[in-house]
Enzyme design. Structure first.
Site, PDB file in Angstrom:
ATOM      1  N   ARG A  61       0.819  -1.213   0.000  1.00 14.55           N
ATOM      2  CA  ARG A  61       0.000   0.000   0.000  1.00 14.55           C
ATOM      3  C   ARG A  61       0.851   1.261   0.000  1.00 14.55           C
ATOM      4  NH1 ARG A  61      -2.943  -3.789   2.872  1.00 14.55           N
ATOM      5  NH2 ARG A  61      -1.899  -3.225   4.803  1.00 14.55           N
ATOM      6  N   GLU A  98       4.611 -10.496  15.234  1.00 13.40           N
ATOM      7  CA  GLU A  98       4.036 -11.098  16.440  1.00 13.40           C
ATOM      8  C   GLU A  98       4.321 -12.608  16.462  1.00 13.40           C
ATOM      9  OE1 GLU A  98      -0.025 -10.085  16.840  1.00 13.40           O
ATOM     10  OE2 GLU A  98      -0.224 -11.042  18.798  1.00 13.40           O
TER      11      GLU A  98
END
Ligand code: AMP
Length: 175
Positions: A61, A98
């Protein structure tokens, strides 16, 4: 279009791509002619007089913002991509997610030594993506003048991490 109106176009998608994450969907901004123009102009106006040499876009993006901003400023747009996508000689940086890790790459000749660059992505969360990108650009000889995202998640440490690493940070929309 005001920042408030751009912000109103961002759609929250709960539990995407996994439970507990609220995904900030910016496709409604890009689908809106005035929204797209206003989002690009935020960065064009900010950087116009900062003697910038290149606007770096982060996959994917960040490309959607980086290329039109660079075009409007009359500059080039080096691309930072996920591992294995760039065809020429690269330098790479891995960073922790994560769960697991990710690797970003840039072409060794993406900038000229001493180029003053800004780096652009859609959203700043933990800062891992932006820190890795800043390190890549510094490694190939750029001066990172500023790092920027359209959106910052203010409840996460991204900005603090970047400022501690010596970067100027610009994010016009904060949640
Ligand atoms: P980080 O490295 O943690 O700062 O994450 C930033 C990158 O992950 C950006 O490229 C974002 O597009 C993406 N990202 C992380 N969290 C979100 C979110 N809540 N909504 C949309 N994109 C996100």
């Amino acid at each position: 279009m005001s920042i408030e109106t751009i912000t109103s176009l961002i759609r929250d998608v709960p539990d995407f791509p996994k439970p507990g994450i609220i995904f900030k969907d910016i496709t409604p901004i890009f689908q809106d002619p005035a929204g797209l123009k206003a989002s690009v102009d935020l960065f064009v106006d900010r950087w116009r007089d900062m003697r910038i040499d290149k606007v770096v876009g982060i996959e994917s993006r960040g490309f959607l913002l980086g290329a039109p901003v660079a075009y409007q400023l009359g500059l080039g747009c080096p691309l930072v991509r996920k591992a294995g996508k760039l065809p020429w000689k690269t330098v790479s940086r891995s960073y922790d997610l994560e769960y697991g890790s990710a690797t970003l790459e840039v072409h060794v000749d993406a900038v000229e030594p001493g180029d003053r660059v800004v780096i652009l992505d859609d959203l700043l969360a933990t800062g891992g993506t932006m820190v890795a990108t800043g390190e890549l650009l510094r490694e190939i000889g750029a001066e990172v003048v500023e790092v920027a995202c359209l959106i910052e998640l203010g409840f996460l440490p991204g900005r603090a991490v970047l400022e501690a690493a010596g970067y100027s940070v610009y994010c016009p929309i904060t949640f």
